[in-house]
Enzyme design. Structure first.
Site, PDB file in Angstrom:
ATOM      1  N   CYS A  21      -2.280   2.628   8.938  1.00  0.00           N
ATOM      2  CA  CYS A  21      -1.860   1.296   8.531  1.00  0.00           C
ATOM      3  C   CYS A  21      -3.135   0.274   8.621  1.00  0.00           C
ATOM      4  O   CYS A  21      -4.125   0.923   8.362  1.00  0.00           O
ATOM      5  CB  CYS A  21      -0.755   0.740   9.049  1.00  0.00           C
ATOM      6  SG  CYS A  21      -0.651   0.484  10.908  1.00  0.00           S
ATOM      7  N   ARG A  23       2.251   0.192  12.428  1.00  0.00           N
ATOM      8  CA  ARG A  23       3.188   0.379  11.425  1.00  0.00           C
ATOM      9  C   ARG A  23       3.330   1.878  11.304  1.00  0.00           C
ATOM     10  O   ARG A  23       4.276   2.575  11.258  1.00  0.00           O
ATOM     11  CB  ARG A  23       2.838  -0.266  10.083  1.00  0.00           C
ATOM     12  CG  ARG A  23       2.989  -1.646  10.031  1.00  0.00           C
ATOM     13  CD  ARG A  23       2.697  -2.495   8.758  1.00  0.00           C
ATOM     14  NE  ARG A  23       1.042  -2.328   8.962  1.00  0.00           N
ATOM     15  CZ  ARG A  23       0.610  -3.243   7.821  1.00  0.00           C
ATOM     16  NH1 ARG A  23       1.138  -3.549   6.629  1.00  0.00           N
ATOM     17  NH2 ARG A  23      -0.885  -3.329   7.640  1.00  0.00           N
TER      18      ARG A  23
END
Length: 253
Positions: free
Chosen positions: A220, A225
């Protein structure tokens, strides 16, 4: 109905309520503000985040991580149950750091603090303080981390996938060559819990991300994430070769 590959890595609020008085279970919020699960400690960003060689949002050093776990009263053989208020995003990052430093028993609370509150369970206005321990890190597990060099192996090998977990806007602005894009939030239901095993399998299979791939590397901006997507792929779907690209776009871009 398919089942999660490693259901023991995920815990429901009802299950947590049953086991939270076990002295070998430590419940830890991650950057939670406001309401806390009774008896839980609360990790701050500085506990599990570092800048390495100019790249932000990298994993902490072993020394820093051991210091944090000791401060929060966590022992090497404790079961850590992580929760947050951000759809398991922060829990997954700390889960990944725990895996990197070989902590055996780590679980993520499905749905986080919202699920706890929605179940009608009590909360406290302050996190708990526990007696300090001496946590020892024996070794590291490089198998859970991808580097810029491992990412490059995905360019011309269809069995090696780099997986962009960012928003569409970020992905369109620029991404790793030959990457597959599945935004991390696609794994989360509207109520903030993870989708079912069959829904998750369909989501990834549609993009060619399957358990038989040689390697899957989520990334990410800083590997947070991506850690959530890695949790989904390894613990819920049973993919065995998944490495979180810690440097992510902050390094690659």
């Amino acid at each position: 109905e398919e089942k999660y590959a490693h259901p023991e890595s995920l815990i429901s609020v009802e299950e947590l309520k049953e086991m939270m008085n076990d002295e070998n279970v430590v419940v830890a919020g991650v950057m939670v503000k406001g309401k806390y699960i009774p008896g839980s400690v609360n990790l701050e960003e500085e506990d599990f985040n570092a800048e390495i060689a100019g790249v932000p949002d990298m994993r902490p050093t072993a020394e820093k991580w051991a210091e944090a776990l000791s401060k929060y009263g966590i022992d090497n053989d404790d079961t850590i149950v992580l929760y947050d208020a951000k759809n398991m995003l922060l829990s997954a990052r700390v889960w990944w750091v725990s895996k990197y430093y070989n902590h055996e028993n780590v679980k993520i609370l499905n749905g986080g603090i919202d699920a706890w509150k929605n179940a009608g369970f009590d909360t406290e206005s302050k996190p708990a303080e526990r007696e300090a321990t001496v946590y020892e890190i024996k070794d590291e597990n490089p198998d859970v981390v991808a580097t810029i060099d491992t990412i490059k192996t995905s360019y011309d090998n269809e069995n090696i996938i780099s997986l962009d977990t960012r928003s569409e806007k970020e992905w369109k602005k620029g991404h790793v060559p030959a990457t597959v894009w599945v935004e991390w939030t696609n794994a989360i239901k509207e109520d903030g819990t993870f989708k079912s095993a069959s829904e998750l399998k369909a989501l990834y299979e549609e993009k060619g991300v399957t358990a038989d791939k040689e390697l899957i590397m989520p990334y990410c901006l800083g590997g947070w994430r991506a850690a959530n997507s890695m949790f989904v792929l390894t613990e819920l779907l049973g993919c065995e070769n998944v490495k979180n690209y810690d440097g992510s776009w902050a390094e690659f871009g």
